[in-house]
Design a protein around this motif. Structure first.
Motif, PDB file in Angstrom:
ATOM      1  N   TYR A   1      32.326  43.225  46.418  1.00  0.00           N
ATOM      2  CA  TYR A   1      33.019  43.263  45.139  1.00  0.00           C
ATOM      3  C   TYR A   1      34.270  44.116  45.334  1.00  0.00           C
ATOM      4  CZ  TYR A   1      34.312  44.441  40.370  1.00  0.00           C
ATOM      5  OH  TYR A   1      35.022  44.615  39.205  1.00  0.00           O
ATOM      6  N   VAL A   2      35.417  43.579  44.937  1.00  0.00           N
ATOM      7  CA  VAL A   2      36.683  44.307  45.032  1.00  0.00           C
ATOM      8  C   VAL A   2      37.419  44.133  43.717  1.00  0.00           C
ATOM      9  CG1 VAL A   2      38.907  44.481  46.215  1.00  0.00           C
ATOM     10  CG2 VAL A   2      36.855  43.928  47.526  1.00  0.00           C
ATOM     11  N   PHE A   3      37.738  45.231  43.042  1.00  0.00           N
ATOM     12  CA  PHE A   3      38.435  45.080  41.759  1.00  0.00           C
ATOM     13  C   PHE A   3      39.789  44.422  42.001  1.00  0.00           C
ATOM     14  CE2 PHE A   3      40.651  49.001  42.896  1.00  0.00           C
ATOM     15  CZ  PHE A   3      41.894  48.854  42.283  1.00  0.00           C
ATOM     16  N   GLY A   4      40.106  43.441  41.142  1.00  0.00           N
ATOM     17  CA  GLY A   4      41.344  42.684  41.303  1.00  0.00           C
ATOM     18  C   GLY A   4      41.271  41.658  42.411  1.00  0.00           C
ATOM     19  N   GLY A   5      40.082  41.514  43.039  1.00  0.00           N
ATOM     20  CA  GLY A   5      39.944  40.629  44.191  1.00  0.00           C
ATOM     21  C   GLY A   5      39.855  39.163  43.835  1.00  0.00           C
ATOM     22  N   THR A   6      40.648  38.339  44.523  1.00  0.00           N
ATOM     23  CA  THR A   6      40.609  36.885  44.324  1.00  0.00           C
ATOM     24  C   THR A   6      40.307  36.174  45.640  1.00  0.00           C
ATOM     25  OG1 THR A   6      43.015  36.793  44.645  1.00  0.00           O
ATOM     26  CG2 THR A   6      42.220  36.926  42.374  1.00  0.00           C
ATOM     27  N   GLY A   7      39.820  36.926  46.643  1.00  0.00           N
ATOM     28  CA  GLY A   7      39.463  36.355  47.927  1.00  0.00           C
ATOM     29  C   GLY A   7      40.613  36.445  48.922  1.00  0.00           C
TER      30      GLY A   7
ATOM     31  N   CYS B   1      34.524  39.734  39.372  1.00  0.00           N
ATOM     32  CA  CYS B   1      33.736  38.658  38.750  1.00  0.00           C
ATOM     33  C   CYS B   1      34.583  37.439  38.370  1.00  0.00           C
ATOM     34  CB  CYS B   1      32.960  39.186  37.543  1.00  0.00           C
ATOM     35  SG  CYS B   1      33.968  39.762  36.161  1.00  0.00           S
ATOM     36  N   SER B   2      35.710  37.670  37.679  1.00  0.00           N
ATOM     37  CA  SER B   2      36.534  36.534  37.254  1.00  0.00           C
ATOM     38  C   SER B   2      37.330  35.958  38.419  1.00  0.00           C
ATOM     39  CB  SER B   2      37.471  36.941  36.114  1.00  0.00           C
ATOM     40  OG  SER B   2      38.280  38.040  36.488  1.00  0.00           O
ATOM     41  N   GLY B   3      37.592  36.784  39.438  1.00  0.00           N
ATOM     42  CA  GLY B   3      38.254  36.269  40.627  1.00  0.00           C
ATOM     43  C   GLY B   3      37.378  35.246  41.336  1.00  0.00           C
ATOM     44  N   LEU B   4      36.064  35.502  41.349  1.00  0.00           N
ATOM     45  CA  LEU B   4      35.124  34.565  41.983  1.00  0.00           C
ATOM     46  C   LEU B   4      35.022  33.272  41.186  1.00  0.00           C
ATOM     47  CD1 LEU B   4      32.970  33.946  44.151  1.00  0.00           C
ATOM     48  CD2 LEU B   4      31.280  34.967  42.607  1.00  0.00           C
ATOM     49  N   THR B   5      34.909  33.376  39.868  1.00  0.00           N
ATOM     50  CA  THR B   5      34.778  32.159  39.057  1.00  0.00           C
ATOM     51  C   THR B   5      36.056  31.317  39.136  1.00  0.00           C
ATOM     52  OG1 THR B   5      35.455  33.393  37.069  1.00  0.00           O
ATOM     53  CG2 THR B   5      33.098  33.146  37.450  1.00  0.00           C
ATOM     54  N   GLN B   6      37.196  31.980  39.129  1.00  0.00           N
ATOM     55  CA  GLN B   6      38.470  31.257  39.221  1.00  0.00           C
ATOM     56  C   GLN B   6      38.583  30.527  40.559  1.00  0.00           C
ATOM     57  OE1 GLN B   6      42.172  33.427  39.948  1.00  0.00           O
ATOM     58  NE2 GLN B   6      43.132  32.358  38.236  1.00  0.00           N
TER      59      GLN B   6
ATOM     60  N   VAL C   1      31.886  23.612  43.128  1.00  0.00           N
ATOM     61  CA  VAL C   1      32.006  24.997  42.658  1.00  0.00           C
ATOM     62  C   VAL C   1      30.959  25.881  43.315  1.00  0.00           C
ATOM     63  CG1 VAL C   1      31.719  26.505  40.649  1.00  0.00           C
ATOM     64  CG2 VAL C   1      33.039  24.399  40.437  1.00  0.00           C
ATOM     65  N   LEU C   2      29.726  25.429  43.278  1.00  0.00           N
ATOM     66  CA  LEU C   2      28.623  26.251  43.778  1.00  0.00           C
ATOM     67  C   LEU C   2      28.567  26.305  45.303  1.00  0.00           C
ATOM     68  CD1 LEU C   2      26.203  25.260  40.968  1.00  0.00           C
ATOM     69  CD2 LEU C   2      26.821  27.604  41.551  1.00  0.00           C
ATOM     70  N   ARG C   3      29.009  25.252  45.969  1.00  0.00           N
ATOM     71  CA  ARG C   3      29.103  25.328  47.431  1.00  0.00           C
ATOM     72  C   ARG C   3      30.090  26.425  47.836  1.00  0.00           C
ATOM     73  NH1 ARG C   3      28.696  19.558  47.330  1.00  0.00           N
ATOM     74  NH2 ARG C   3      30.976  19.375  47.309  1.00  0.00           N
ATOM     75  N   PHE C   4      31.206  26.486  47.107  1.00  0.00           N
ATOM     76  CA  PHE C   4      32.197  27.525  47.402  1.00  0.00           C
ATOM     77  C   PHE C   4      31.643  28.906  47.079  1.00  0.00           C
ATOM     78  CE2 PHE C   4      35.520  30.487  46.308  1.00  0.00           C
ATOM     79  CZ  PHE C   4      36.460  30.301  47.307  1.00  0.00           C
ATOM     80  N   ALA C   5      31.060  29.061  45.884  1.00  0.00           N
ATOM     81  CA  ALA C   5      30.558  30.368  45.455  1.00  0.00           C
ATOM     82  C   ALA C   5      29.475  30.881  46.404  1.00  0.00           C
ATOM     83  CB  ALA C   5      30.035  30.286  44.025  1.00  0.00           C
ATOM     84  N   TYR C   6      28.574  30.004  46.811  1.00  0.00           N
ATOM     85  CA  TYR C   6      27.494  30.417  47.714  1.00  0.00           C
ATOM     86  C   TYR C   6      28.038  30.817  49.088  1.00  0.00           C
ATOM     87  CZ  TYR C   6      23.290  29.492  44.961  1.00  0.00           C
ATOM     88  OH  TYR C   6      22.281  29.568  44.028  1.00  0.00           O
TER      89      TYR C   6
END
Length: 319
Positions: free
Chosen positions: A220-226, A232-237, A208-213
């Motif tokens: 930051y992009v609203f509605g962004g999932t990459g 924020c929740s797009g990154l955690t997901q 998880v953290l390797r990906f997040a880092y």
């Protein structure tokens, strides 16, 4: 002249009063306003994400029902053609072969038996075809009505998304203006390769953290999932997906999903999700008192100290 002087004096007072009524905000006032905007934007973005998910679900349901309706429509059309052909054949042949005279005038006993068997077979086949046609035809309207209701729900979901999108765009404009005044606007780099995670996480949390880092520095992009930007929740997901765990899309849904997985803020472990600001924001605990998150418009995915960020912490979930 006294009148002119009075008017001039009045104009001076008027301009002074106007200036006093609309002073330029101080740095601290601008920061306070920005914080309020960010808090509001978090909630609106989560509503936008929820509306988007409802729309996707409704649209998916409509597509499935509409496909089912089309298949049933084709089935009914085929059965209708068979019934019509059956009626035409009966009319043309006069049904002589299977009537009583046709059976009596058969030359051989085996012909009589054959014709009797054929009569039974044709009667059964006709009954089956008519029953199937009636059944499928009656089910056709129900399928069409379900598809129409699903389409209506999808349309409402689309309208809700557009409404939330409009509100977000207005908030973003305000945020960007304030950030630029403060000299703090960071557009980020959608192609950032991030940084390497060297913290204490292990197992799924390490993935998880390797990906997040690796997303650090992306905007930051609203509605962004990459992959070019996240909210924020797009990154955690996306981060937990990299570890093989499927999280819901929105902050509220992730908190609800983790109802049986909540952990104390005093017992955080790397990979835990930390919820804050009235469930308007979610971040990932990285260990050593740090979090990685996508903060808000005009900022980027970043690593910060929890003690510096932790505004209105609500709780934590361990996926």
């Amino acid at each position: 002249m006294p009148v002119a002087a009075g008017l001039a004096f009045g104009l001076v007072l008027s301009s002074m009063g106007s200036a006093a009524a609309d002073p330029k905000p101080t740095i601290s006032q601008a920061k306070a306003k920005l914080e309020k905007l960010n808090d509001k934007a978090d909630k609106v973005v989560d509503r936008f994400n929820a509306a988007t998910e409802r729309y996707k679900g409704a649209k998916g349901t409509y597509t499935k029902l509409n496909d089912s309706y089309k298949r049933k429509l084709a089935t009914v059309a085929d059965l209708r053609a068979q019934v019509v052909n059956m009626a035409v054949d009966t009319y043309k042949l006069g049904n002589y072969a299977t009537t009583l005279p046709g059976l009596i005038t058969a030359d051989k006993p085996e012909d009589t038996l054959s014709r009797m068997a054929l009569a039974g077979q044709m009667t059964t086949e006709r009954a089956q075809k008519l029953a199937a046609f009636d059944r499928e035809n009656r089910g056709l309207k129900a399928e069409r009505d379900k598809a129409e209701k699903a389409l209506e729900a999808a349309d409402k979901g689309r309208d809700a998304v557009q409404k939330e999108r409009s509100e977000i765009l207005e908030l973003i404009d305000e945020q960007k203006k304030l950030l630029r005044k403060l000299g703090a606007y960071n557009p980020g780099n959608p192609n950032s390769t991030g940084v390497q995670y060297t913290g204490p996480a292990s197992g799924n949390a390490a993935a998880v953290l390797r990906f997040a880092y690796a997303q650090v520095g992306k905007p930051y992009v609203f509605g962004g999932t990459g992959p070019g930007g996240f909210d924020c929740s797009g990154l955690t997901q996306a981060s937990w997906r990299a570890a093989g765990v499927s999280l819901p899309r929105t902050t509220w849904a992730q908190w609800s999903w983790g109802a049986s997985r909540k952990v104390s803020l005093d017992a955080l472990q790397p990979g835990d999700l930390i919820f804050s600001e009235g469930l308007g924001h979610v971040s990932i605990y990285a260990g050593n008192g740090q979090i990685v998150h996508a903060p808000q418009t005009g900022d980027v995915v970043k690593i910060v100290k929890l003690s510096e960020y932790g505004r209105n912490l609500v709780g934590a979930v361990r996926p």
